[in-house]
Each structure stands twice: as structure tokens, then as C-alpha cells.
Design a protein around this motif. Structure first.
Motif, PDB file in Angstrom:
ATOM      1  N   ALA A   9       0.900  -1.034   0.099  1.00  0.00           N
ATOM      2  CA  ALA A   9      -0.082  -0.145   0.008  1.00  0.00           C
ATOM      3  C   ALA A   9       0.878   1.140  -0.036  1.00  0.00           C
ATOM      4  O   ALA A   9       1.882   1.275   0.567  1.00  0.00           O
ATOM      5  CB  ALA A   9      -0.696   0.046   1.123  1.00  0.00           C
ATOM      6  N   ALA A  10       0.609   2.094  -0.701  1.00  0.00           N
ATOM      7  CA  ALA A  10       1.463   3.276  -1.136  1.00  0.00           C
ATOM      8  C   ALA A  10       0.971   4.570  -0.304  1.00  0.00           C
ATOM      9  O   ALA A  10       1.959   5.439  -0.105  1.00  0.00           O
ATOM     10  CB  ALA A  10       1.509   3.571  -2.499  1.00  0.00           C
ATOM     11  N   ILE A 284       3.837   3.574   7.767  1.00  0.00           N
ATOM     12  CA  ILE A 284       5.084   3.068   8.404  1.00  0.00           C
ATOM     13  C   ILE A 284       5.154   1.541   8.462  1.00  0.00           C
ATOM     14  O   ILE A 284       6.393   1.061   8.232  1.00  0.00           O
ATOM     15  CB  ILE A 284       4.863   3.192  10.095  1.00  0.00           C
ATOM     16  N   ALA A 285       4.003   1.004   7.937  1.00  0.00           N
ATOM     17  CA  ALA A 285       4.255  -0.605   7.469  1.00  0.00           C
ATOM     18  C   ALA A 285       4.973  -0.847   6.114  1.00  0.00           C
ATOM     19  O   ALA A 285       5.272  -1.658   6.025  1.00  0.00           O
ATOM     20  CB  ALA A 285       2.834  -1.317   7.819  1.00  0.00           C
ATOM     21  N   LEU A 399       9.667  -7.736  11.488  1.00  0.00           N
ATOM     22  CA  LEU A 399       9.795  -6.443  11.643  1.00  0.00           C
ATOM     23  C   LEU A 399       8.468  -5.783  11.897  1.00  0.00           C
ATOM     24  O   LEU A 399       8.447  -4.862  12.771  1.00  0.00           O
ATOM     25  CB  LEU A 399      10.695  -6.038  10.654  1.00  0.00           C
ATOM     26  N   THR A 400       7.573  -5.728  10.711  1.00  0.00           N
ATOM     27  CA  THR A 400       6.367  -5.315  10.738  1.00  0.00           C
ATOM     28  C   THR A 400       5.646  -5.413  11.756  1.00  0.00           C
ATOM     29  O   THR A 400       5.056  -4.533  12.600  1.00  0.00           O
ATOM     30  CB  THR A 400       5.560  -5.491   9.418  1.00  0.00           C
ATOM     31  N   HIS A 401       5.569  -6.758  12.297  1.00  0.00           N
ATOM     32  CA  HIS A 401       4.709  -6.878  13.665  1.00  0.00           C
ATOM     33  C   HIS A 401       5.239  -6.289  14.797  1.00  0.00           C
ATOM     34  O   HIS A 401       4.381  -5.735  15.676  1.00  0.00           O
ATOM     35  CB  HIS A 401       4.802  -8.521  13.982  1.00  0.00           C
ATOM     36  N   THR A 402       6.658  -6.370  14.734  1.00  0.00           N
ATOM     37  CA  THR A 402       7.154  -5.521  15.917  1.00  0.00           C
ATOM     38  C   THR A 402       6.974  -3.997  15.768  1.00  0.00           C
ATOM     39  O   THR A 402       6.681  -3.605  17.003  1.00  0.00           O
ATOM     40  CB  THR A 402       8.598  -5.829  15.930  1.00  0.00           C
ATOM     41  N   VAL A 403       7.223  -3.425  14.724  1.00  0.00           N
ATOM     42  CA  VAL A 403       6.830  -1.825  14.644  1.00  0.00           C
ATOM     43  C   VAL A 403       5.615  -1.390  14.915  1.00  0.00           C
ATOM     44  O   VAL A 403       5.265  -0.536  15.373  1.00  0.00           O
ATOM     45  CB  VAL A 403       7.270  -1.710  13.367  1.00  0.00           C
ATOM     46  N   LEU A 404       4.740  -2.577  14.569  1.00  0.00           N
ATOM     47  CA  LEU A 404       3.165  -2.163  14.871  1.00  0.00           C
ATOM     48  C   LEU A 404       2.586  -2.543  16.205  1.00  0.00           C
ATOM     49  O   LEU A 404       1.600  -2.366  16.416  1.00  0.00           O
ATOM     50  CB  LEU A 404       2.176  -2.743  13.781  1.00  0.00           C
ATOM     51  N   GLY A 405       3.659  -3.248  16.956  1.00  0.00           N
ATOM     52  CA  GLY A 405       3.207  -3.752  18.229  1.00  0.00           C
ATOM     53  C   GLY A 405       2.251  -4.756  18.045  1.00  0.00           C
ATOM     54  O   GLY A 405       1.074  -5.062  18.995  1.00  0.00           O
ATOM     55  N   VAL A 406       2.237  -5.632  16.990  1.00  0.00           N
ATOM     56  CA  VAL A 406       1.322  -6.734  16.829  1.00  0.00           C
ATOM     57  C   VAL A 406       2.132  -7.973  17.041  1.00  0.00           C
ATOM     58  O   VAL A 406       3.132  -8.453  16.305  1.00  0.00           O
ATOM     59  CB  VAL A 406       0.549  -6.800  15.560  1.00  0.00           C
ATOM     60  N   LYS A 407       1.471  -8.957  17.927  1.00  0.00           N
ATOM     61  CA  LYS A 407       2.417 -10.361  18.220  1.00  0.00           C
ATOM     62  C   LYS A 407       2.144 -11.274  17.048  1.00  0.00           C
ATOM     63  O   LYS A 407       0.951 -11.112  16.581  1.00  0.00           O
ATOM     64  CB  LYS A 407       1.811 -10.974  19.562  1.00  0.00           C
ATOM     65  N   LYS A 408       3.056 -11.764  16.585  1.00  0.00           N
ATOM     66  CA  LYS A 408       2.927 -12.787  15.506  1.00  0.00           C
ATOM     67  C   LYS A 408       2.407 -13.992  15.768  1.00  0.00           C
ATOM     68  O   LYS A 408       2.890 -14.428  16.732  1.00  0.00           O
ATOM     69  CB  LYS A 408       4.286 -12.804  14.590  1.00  0.00           C
ATOM     70  N   ALA A 409       1.419 -14.326  15.310  1.00  0.00           N
ATOM     71  CA  ALA A 409       0.818 -15.866  15.397  1.00  0.00           C
ATOM     72  C   ALA A 409       1.856 -16.680  15.153  1.00  0.00           C
ATOM     73  O   ALA A 409       2.326 -16.761  14.194  1.00  0.00           O
ATOM     74  CB  ALA A 409      -0.524 -15.823  14.815  1.00  0.00           C
TER      75      ALA A 409
END
Length: 409
Positions: A9-10, A284-285, A399-409
Motif C-alpha cells: 500500500a502506497a 510506517i508498515a 519486523l512489521t509485527h514488532t514495529v506495529l506492536g502486533v504479536k505474530k501468530a
């Protein structure tokens, strides 16, 4: 370019707020020294009155004595990532630009007419203590967006004149020159390829391989169409998918060369217009996913030698992808590091894996000095490169999960 990768997404809009490293507005609560330096800018020079400063607020008084618009840049130690810039300095104008700089090695440079390669690139060392800042994560994100957009614009600014020089040689039948320019021209594009992929059909026009275009029923144009003219196949040669390289293909006539050259120049110009539009931004993502996507480009194409099938300049594209990934990662690194202990641990791992991969690549050359042709790299050596890519790819995928604060399943 791998047709298996999808655009990011741009244009997820985020307000732009300066942070210390972004070099736009100082934090009133930050600590550190205050330094004022003069910068003399001309068409072919960029002179800073000192090459060192103390950490804290640094004011650059920039005077443009040249004949056209110019810009001043502060680059990170990789000489690629822009951590601050002052654009649109007109002839005869003197402006002040304030940066907040932590200790480290930077580079200063200018860019005549705001395109092409940096002028007067010079080391700039900042010493002292880390700046204490109350910057919120929101401000960090805004600064990251500002810096990555600036980096994209800088790379496209270098791509435009490089593409013109390359296609001029090709159009005029100067194949020897065009062959020497092919790999270096592509470097700026390969560093930011996910951005072009986000703009619909631009990446297919600019960078599709023959097999990609055939698979999607598209006219084959761009760099790789020109590549096959410059390194024409012989009887018995195969395309990357194993088909006859001469089936349905013939060397371009002068008129066709002009058409392909004009098309590539126009498509790169369109990319430049899009990234320089006032409303262009990234989320940011997109930055963290861009780092991941660039390494995926290596893993799914370059490592197999499928990208530059005729020129065998794959390692230059490989290195440019890695550089672009490292820049994107570097821009969001502190956001990930400051999340929690897991984020700090992830950053430490990614740092080490980037060092390992770049050391492995350095065995075969460099972007500036050239690389070993990829058809001369043995299977065992390719395996070593692949292992280094995969070792980085695993932590980088988080990286993206960490930057967004989302725990990776």
C-alpha cells in the motif's frame, strides 16, 4: 523483478512531524551543544565550514551561489539514508536549517537541480553524548515517514538522469557503453522497487522479465527487453524458463530501439512525478514491509540468477536490494528496538544478520567497483549466499509485527 510479489500500500497518510534525527525542528527538552556552521553551495561543490560538531542542535547556514535550485542533505553512515535535508534553495538565497544530531558518522552533500548523484559528499562526525528526548512514538513514526519519503525521492532523482544516459547509448547503437551502464543504472531502482510496484503497471513496464510479461499477456518493455538486445542470445540458448531464447524474438531495429528507449525514459519520468507529488507518502508498515519485500526479491529471483538472465549482473541488483532493505530497516529500527525486550532482541539479531550478508556479498565485489558475473558464481557459493539471505529473512519477517506492536501468530 519477481512477478510473484505483490505491491505494498502506497499512500497511508500520516502527519509529518520532525524528530531529532530527522533534522527539521529541535526538541526543546533535548540536551546537547549548539553549533552553527556555514555551507557554501555551487553547481559543482558543497562545502561545509567544519567536518565535526558536538551532539545536539546544529544550525547550517546554507548559501547557494550557483545558477539553479539546489538542496542540502545529511546522510547516515551508509551514505544512502537521508536523515535530514533542506530542499529548494534558489540561486542567491541563504537559508538556515536546524538539525538535532546524535553522536555518529554522517555525510553532508548537495544535489544540483535536486536530481542526480550527491555533489561534494563529505564525512561529518558528531561527538558527545546521546540527546535526551521526550519524543513520542507518534513523532518517531512521523520522522520515519519523512526520512523514507526523502530517500525514495533521492533515489528516483538519481534514476532519471542515469536512465537517460543508458537509453541514449542504446538508442544510438553504442552497445559497449550501454552494457557498462546497465547494472549501475538499475541500482537506484532496485533500492526502492516496492515503491514502483505500488503504482499499478509501472513496475511491469520498467522491470518485467520476458517470462513475466508472457505469463501475464503483456507487451515486453523496459530494462530487460533492452538487456536482451545488448546481450543477444545465440542458437541453442534458453530463456530462464527453459524455452528457446530465439522463439518469437528478434534483435530490435533502430526504430524499435528508439521506441523502447523512449518508453523506459517516459515510465521513469512518470515514477518521478508520482513520488514528487505533494500528496505522496507512505505508511510506517510500508517502510518495514518494503525492507522485507526487497529481501524477498533476492530470495525469489536474484539468488537463482533469473533477474539479469542475459547480462549476469544479478549481484549488483542483489546488493542494491539489500542496501534498500537495510535503509528501510534502519529508518524503523529504533521504533522496533524501543517496543520492548523482544524488540531490542530482534533488532540485535537483524543487525548481525545484515552484517553477515553484506560480508558474504563483499566477497564478490561492490556496487561501485562491480561484481563477479553471476554465471561465474558456483552452486556452492550461491548456496552460501542463499543461506545468508535466509538467515536474515527469518528475523526480518518479524519486523512489521514488532514495529506495529502486533504479536505474530
Amino acid at each position: 523483478m519477481s512477478a510473484r510479489l505483490r505491491p505494498i500500500a502506497a499512500v497511508a497518510a500520516i502527519g509529518v512531524v520532525a524528530l531529532a534525527l530527522a533534522g527539521c525542528v529541535p526538541n526543546p527538552r533535548a540536551t546537547g551543544a549548539s553549533t552553527a556552521l556555514d555551507v557554501k553551495v555551487a553547481d559543482d561543490s558543497c562545502e561545509v565550514s567544519a567536518s565535526t560538531a558536538k551532539s545536539g542542535t546544529v544550525t547550517f547556514r546554507i548559501a547557494n551561489t550557483g545558477t539553479d535550485v539546489n538542496e542540502f542533505e545529511i546522510l547516515a553512515d551508509d551514505k544512502l539514508r537521508i536523515v535530514g535535508e533542506k530542499e529548494n534553495i534558489t540561486p542567491g538565497q541563504t537559508v538556515s536549517y536546524v538539525a538535532q544530531l546524535n553522536p555518529g558518522t554522517y555525510y553532508t552533500a548537495c544535489k544540483f537541480q535536486q536530481v542526480g548523484q550527491p555533489v561534494g559528499l563529505a564525512s561529518f562526525t558528531v561527538s558527545g553524548e546521546e540527546i535526551e528526548s521526550d519524543a513520542s512514538e507518534k513523532k518517531q513514526i512521523s520522522a520515519a515517514v519523512t526520512n523514507y519519503v526523502a530517500y525514495i525521492k533521492s533515489q528516483v532523482g538519481a534514476l532519471v538522469p542515469a536512465t537517460k544516459a543508458f537509453t541514449d547509448a542504446y538508442r544510438n547503437g553504442d552497445d559497449a557503453t550501454a552494457r557498462t551502464l546497465f547494472a549501475s543504472t538499475r541500482v537506484a531502482y532496485e533500492r526502492i522497487e516496492p515503491t514502483a510496484e505500488a503504482f499499478g503497471d509501472l513496475d511491469p513496464k520498467i522491470d518485467y522479465r520476458e517470462v513475466d510479461a508472457d505469463a501475464e499477456g503483456l507487451d515486453w518493455t523496459g530494462f530487460h527487453r533492452i538487456e536482451k538486445d545488448l546481450w543477444p542470445p545465440a542458437a541453442g540458448d534458453k530463456n530462464s524458463d527453459g524455452t528457446d531464447a530465439l522463439a518469437g524474438w528478434a534483435a530490435s531495429t533502430p526504430a524499435e530501439r528508439a521506441q523502447f528507449a523512449d518508453g523506459l525514459v517516459a515510465d521513469v519520468a512518470q515514477l518521478s512525478e508520482l513520488v514528487n507529488a505533494k500528496d505522496f507518502t507512505v505508511g510506517i508498515a510500508d517502510i518495514s514491509n518494503g525492507a522485507i519485500g526487497l529481501l524477498d526479491e533476492v530470495a525469489t529471483g536474484k539468488i537463482e540468477g533469473e533477474e539479469d538472465w542475459w547480462s549476469h549482473t544479478d549481484l549488483t541488483d542483489f546488493a542494491a536490494n539489500v542496501e534498500g532493505a537495510h535503509v528501510a530497516y534502519g529508518i524503523v529500527r529504533d521504533i522496533a528496538k524501543n517496543k520492548d525486550a523482544d524488540g531490542a532482541k530482534l533488532v540485535k539479531t537483524i543487525d548481525a544478520r545484515f552484517d553477515d550478508l553484506e560480508a558474504e556479498l563483499a566477497k564478490y565485489g561492490s556496487i561501485d567497483g562491480g561484481f563477479t558475473p553471476y554465471d561465474e558464481v558456483t552452486d556452492s557459493q550461491r548456496k552460501e549466499l542463499s543461506d545468508a539471505v535466509n538467515a536474515l529473512g527469518k528475523p526480518l519477517s518479524q519486523l512489521t509485527h514488532t514495529v506495529l506492536g502486533v504479536k505474530k501468530a
